[in-house]
Motif scaffolding. Structure first.
Motif, PDB file in Angstrom:
ATOM      1  N   VAL A  62      -9.351 -10.841 -11.180  1.00 51.66           N
ATOM      2  CA  VAL A  62     -10.017  -9.951 -10.327  1.00 51.66           C
ATOM      3  C   VAL A  62      -9.832  -8.590 -10.571  1.00 51.66           C
ATOM      4  CG1 VAL A  62      -9.841 -11.563  -8.599  1.00 51.66           C
ATOM      5  CG2 VAL A  62      -8.277  -9.850  -8.579  1.00 51.66           C
ATOM      6  N   LYS A  63      -8.968  -8.101 -11.583  1.00 51.20           N
ATOM      7  CA  LYS A  63      -8.784  -6.603 -12.087  1.00 51.20           C
ATOM      8  C   LYS A  63     -10.000  -5.989 -12.196  1.00 51.20           C
ATOM      9  CE  LYS A  63      -4.161  -6.870 -13.871  1.00 51.20           C
ATOM     10  NZ  LYS A  63      -3.494  -6.875 -15.070  1.00 51.20           N
ATOM     11  N   GLY A  64     -10.103  -4.802 -11.762  1.00 48.56           N
ATOM     12  CA  GLY A  64     -11.275  -3.987 -11.776  1.00 48.56           C
ATOM     13  C   GLY A  64     -12.510  -4.384 -10.688  1.00 48.56           C
ATOM     14  N   ARG A  65     -12.217  -5.424 -10.148  1.00 44.56           N
ATOM     15  CA  ARG A  65     -13.375  -5.802  -9.310  1.00 44.56           C
ATOM     16  C   ARG A  65     -12.810  -5.655  -7.703  1.00 44.56           C
ATOM     17  NH1 ARG A  65     -15.336 -10.784  -9.138  1.00 44.56           N
ATOM     18  NH2 ARG A  65     -13.597 -11.700  -9.808  1.00 44.56           N
ATOM     19  N   PHE A  66     -11.780  -6.052  -7.727  1.00 42.30           N
ATOM     20  CA  PHE A  66     -11.122  -5.891  -6.207  1.00 42.30           C
ATOM     21  C   PHE A  66     -10.056  -4.956  -6.075  1.00 42.30           C
ATOM     22  CE2 PHE A  66     -11.434 -11.143  -5.534  1.00 42.30           C
ATOM     23  CZ  PHE A  66     -12.767 -10.979  -5.694  1.00 42.30           C
ATOM     24  N   THR A  67      -9.766  -4.437  -4.806  1.00 37.01           N
ATOM     25  CA  THR A  67      -8.990  -3.644  -4.495  1.00 37.01           C
ATOM     26  C   THR A  67      -8.062  -3.911  -3.017  1.00 37.01           C
ATOM     27  OG1 THR A  67     -10.362  -1.798  -5.254  1.00 37.01           O
ATOM     28  CG2 THR A  67      -8.580  -0.882  -4.070  1.00 37.01           C
ATOM     29  N   ILE A  68      -6.725  -3.822  -3.070  1.00 40.32           N
ATOM     30  CA  ILE A  68      -6.053  -4.051  -1.842  1.00 40.32           C
ATOM     31  C   ILE A  68      -5.592  -2.769  -1.354  1.00 40.32           C
ATOM     32  CG2 ILE A  68      -3.919  -4.528  -3.124  1.00 40.32           C
ATOM     33  CD1 ILE A  68      -3.298  -6.638  -1.236  1.00 40.32           C
ATOM     34  N   SER A  69      -5.540  -2.654  -0.235  1.00 40.77           N
ATOM     35  CA  SER A  69      -5.188  -1.381   0.460  1.00 40.77           C
ATOM     36  C   SER A  69      -4.613  -1.730   1.919  1.00 40.77           C
ATOM     37  CB  SER A  69      -6.142  -0.648   0.676  1.00 40.77           C
ATOM     38  OG  SER A  69      -7.252  -0.850   1.744  1.00 40.77           O
ATOM     39  N   ARG A  70      -3.804  -0.920   2.538  1.00 40.67           N
ATOM     40  CA  ARG A  70      -3.054  -1.311   3.843  1.00 40.67           C
ATOM     41  C   ARG A  70      -3.297   0.093   4.815  1.00 40.67           C
ATOM     42  NH1 ARG A  70       2.506  -3.687   2.799  1.00 40.67           N
ATOM     43  NH2 ARG A  70       2.236  -4.026   4.964  1.00 40.67           N
ATOM     44  N   ASP A  71      -3.290   0.040   6.099  1.00 41.58           N
ATOM     45  CA  ASP A  71      -3.401   0.823   6.951  1.00 41.58           C
ATOM     46  C   ASP A  71      -2.218   0.386   7.988  1.00 41.58           C
ATOM     47  OD1 ASP A  71      -3.572   2.618   9.147  1.00 41.58           O
ATOM     48  OD2 ASP A  71      -5.729   2.453   9.082  1.00 41.58           O
ATOM     49  N   SER A  72      -0.981   1.210   7.763  1.00 41.91           N
ATOM     50  CA  SER A  72       0.161   0.506   8.348  1.00 41.91           C
ATOM     51  C   SER A  72       0.100   0.819   9.719  1.00 41.91           C
ATOM     52  CB  SER A  72       1.595   1.476   7.708  1.00 41.91           C
ATOM     53  OG  SER A  72       1.574   0.877   6.615  1.00 41.91           O
ATOM     54  N   ALA A  73      -0.622   2.021  10.183  1.00 47.92           N
ATOM     55  CA  ALA A  73      -0.648   2.323  11.704  1.00 47.92           C
ATOM     56  C   ALA A  73      -1.657   1.382  12.243  1.00 47.92           C
ATOM     57  CB  ALA A  73      -1.619   3.808  11.749  1.00 47.92           C
ATOM     58  N   GLN A  74      -2.422   0.624  11.656  1.00 45.85           N
ATOM     59  CA  GLN A  74      -3.381  -0.405  12.237  1.00 45.85           C
ATOM     60  C   GLN A  74      -2.766  -1.737  12.005  1.00 45.85           C
ATOM     61  OE1 GLN A  74      -5.781   0.108  14.191  1.00 45.85           O
ATOM     62  NE2 GLN A  74      -5.783   2.278  14.064  1.00 45.85           N
TER      63      GLN A  74
END
Length: 125
Positions: A62-74
């Motif tokens: 999935v490298k280059g196609r998928f991106t993980i992120s987080r919103d700690s406030a949410q």
């Protein structure tokens, strides 16, 4: 305690964004991961992110196609999936890890203590 959503049916080359919402504030201090399981196959690691968001890991597929992120406030973790392929079809699960490990250990399911219920992603050819 973890609620995954955002799955659906998409054509090859399309995009989806999955969300994993945690019910409690404490999850903002946990590393999070996404795994997936296709029919007849074992569950496999997709991506992970540390509690600070500073370190991420991805499966080669999935490298280059998928991106993980987080919103700690949410209390929410996201998985943006681009250029989807039929082989990405699976039930996607989010997970949370109570303990802090070296980055590579988060690619194993043993690192995680809480699991969401899964959301189905189907990519049509």
């Amino acid at each position: 305690q973890l609620q995954a959503s955002g799955g659906g049916l998409v054509q090859t080359g399309g995009s989806l964004t999955l969300s994993c919402a945690a019910s409690e504030r404490r999850f903002s201090s946990y590393a999070m991961g996404w795994f997936r399981q296709a029919p007849g196959k074992e569950r496999e690691f997709v991506t992970s992110i540390t509690w600070s968001g500073g370190v991420t890991g991805y499966a080669d597929s999935v490298k280059g196609r998928f991106t993980i992120s987080r919103d700690s406030a949410q209390n929410t973790v996201y998985l943006r999936m681009n250029s989807l392929k039929p082989e990405d079809t699976a039930v996607y699960y989010c997970a949370a890890a109570l303990k802090r490990y070296s980055g590579s250990f988060y690619s194993t399911s043993d690192a995680y203590n809480y699991w969401g219920q899964g959301t189905q992603v189907t990519v049509s050819s």
